[in-house]
Write an enzyme that holds these catalytic residues in place. Sequence first.
Site, PDB file in Angstrom:
ATOM      1  N   GLY A 106       5.849  92.874  86.705  1.00 43.82           N
ATOM      2  CA  GLY A 106       4.490  92.758  86.151  1.00 43.82           C
ATOM      3  C   GLY A 106       3.681  91.684  86.846  1.00 43.82           C
ATOM      4  N   LEU A 107       4.080  91.333  88.070  1.00 42.65           N
ATOM      5  CA  LEU A 107       3.393  90.228  88.751  1.00 42.65           C
ATOM      6  C   LEU A 107       2.374  90.718  89.789  1.00 42.65           C
ATOM      7  CD1 LEU A 107       6.354  87.668  89.073  1.00 42.65           C
ATOM      8  CD2 LEU A 107       4.428  87.606  87.494  1.00 42.65           C
ATOM      9  N   GLY A 108       1.760  91.858  89.521  1.00 44.16           N
ATOM     10  CA  GLY A 108       0.596  92.213  90.330  1.00 44.16           C
ATOM     11  C   GLY A 108       0.855  93.066  91.553  1.00 44.16           C
ATOM     12  N   SER A 109       1.735  94.080  91.439  1.00 44.90           N
ATOM     13  CA  SER A 109       1.965  94.951  92.597  1.00 44.90           C
ATOM     14  C   SER A 109       0.704  95.753  92.929  1.00 44.90           C
ATOM     15  CB  SER A 109       3.139  95.889  92.357  1.00 44.90           C
ATOM     16  OG  SER A 109       2.953  96.595  91.150  1.00 44.90           O
ATOM     17  N   SER A 110      -0.023  96.233  91.908  1.00 48.53           N
ATOM     18  CA  SER A 110      -1.199  97.078  92.177  1.00 48.53           C
ATOM     19  C   SER A 110      -2.288  96.293  92.895  1.00 48.53           C
ATOM     20  CB  SER A 110      -1.791  97.602  90.872  1.00 48.53           C
ATOM     21  OG  SER A 110      -0.793  98.084  90.045  1.00 48.53           O
ATOM     22  N   ALA A 112      -1.909  93.541  94.646  1.00 42.72           N
ATOM     23  CA  ALA A 112      -1.455  93.130  95.982  1.00 42.72           C
ATOM     24  C   ALA A 112      -1.596  94.298  96.967  1.00 42.72           C
ATOM     25  CB  ALA A 112      -0.006  92.653  95.916  1.00 42.72           C
ATOM     26  N   ASP A 154      -6.581  89.486  89.193  1.00 46.60           N
ATOM     27  CA  ASP A 154      -5.389  89.725  90.015  1.00 46.60           C
ATOM     28  C   ASP A 154      -5.779  90.117  91.445  1.00 46.60           C
ATOM     29  OD1 ASP A 154      -6.511  92.040  88.975  1.00 46.60           O
ATOM     30  OD2 ASP A 154      -4.615  92.974  88.420  1.00 46.60           O
TER      31      ASP A 154
END
Length: 321
Positions: A106-110, A112, A154
């Site tokens: 849940g640390l921002g793959s989309s 990034a 994000d």
Amino acid sequence: MTTASAPGKLMLLGEHAVVYGQPCLVTAVDLRYFVTIERTDDEYVQVIAPDLVGSTEARNVPVREIGKQFIKETAYVEAVIAEFYDKYGVSTGLRVSTRGPAKSYGLGSSSAVSAATVMALAKEFGLVLSNKEMFDIAYASVLKIQRGKASGFDVASAIYGGLLYYRTGGTQIDSIQTTQLPIVIGYSGTKVGTVSLVEQVATLQKRHSEVIDTVYNTIGRLVEAAKHSLSEQDWHQFGELMNINQGFLDALGVNTAKLSSLIYSARDAGAFGAKLSGAGGGDCMFAITDSASRDSVIEAIQNAGGMVLDLEVNAGGVRIE
Ligand code: MEV
């Protein structure tokens, strides 16, 4: 052929309230996603995203259809391409491949992947775009996928990197200079979609608008105070503000028993502060601690069933590899 990479993010303070105009604090984390773009002679955008899709099979979308038909896994890549093509009048075939960590926590793959896609595209088509120009393209595409319910913090984090003070839509994006945060990040092991949590909070706001608006305002104030403690590196005060913020997130209904257990264990083990990070409902929490209590905080989070993630914060933003 061009490859760009961008970091993940960890929301520090101000989640949910940021969607409604309040500021937030976010740091980029060194969980990088890579996007490689190559121009082709055909009329397709071919996307190969094993880390996102779970298979090496290519997805082929006719250029004229790009952005019109999505599958969830590659939606962010394709939406950025559509936005970029639309803005700069491009209609070239592409081969796009992505590479990233096996798990995103849940640390921002989309965000990034969106940031890396826009920078790789710009380089491939010979454009020099400012951070804000890249942000505007990536954010517009994210908004389309997240049904208009995204602050864009994000995306800003993935593009600018470091530690940011941010306001929705990128109306304010300020870098904060600080030494490394004395942080421990714990993953709770469960996940609920961000959009549904944002909608859940919006429903609560409709039912109790005055109360919830006051909560948003107070979160905004504590973010201002926390920005000051960050610049002063007053971790004790920063931790207290985190705990207050956590109380308000509980009031918004996005806390879980598991997150609470990780958070209270970290506090009992001596952390200055501990709170959930992001939309809630699962994913990550983090604690701020001095070095004397660090090992006990790590152990406490693990004993409560959390997975401690060994990640650098304050990571660099999007870049060409
Ligand atoms: C999700 O990580 C953070 C939220 O504030 C949504 C957003 O800012 O877009 C809940």
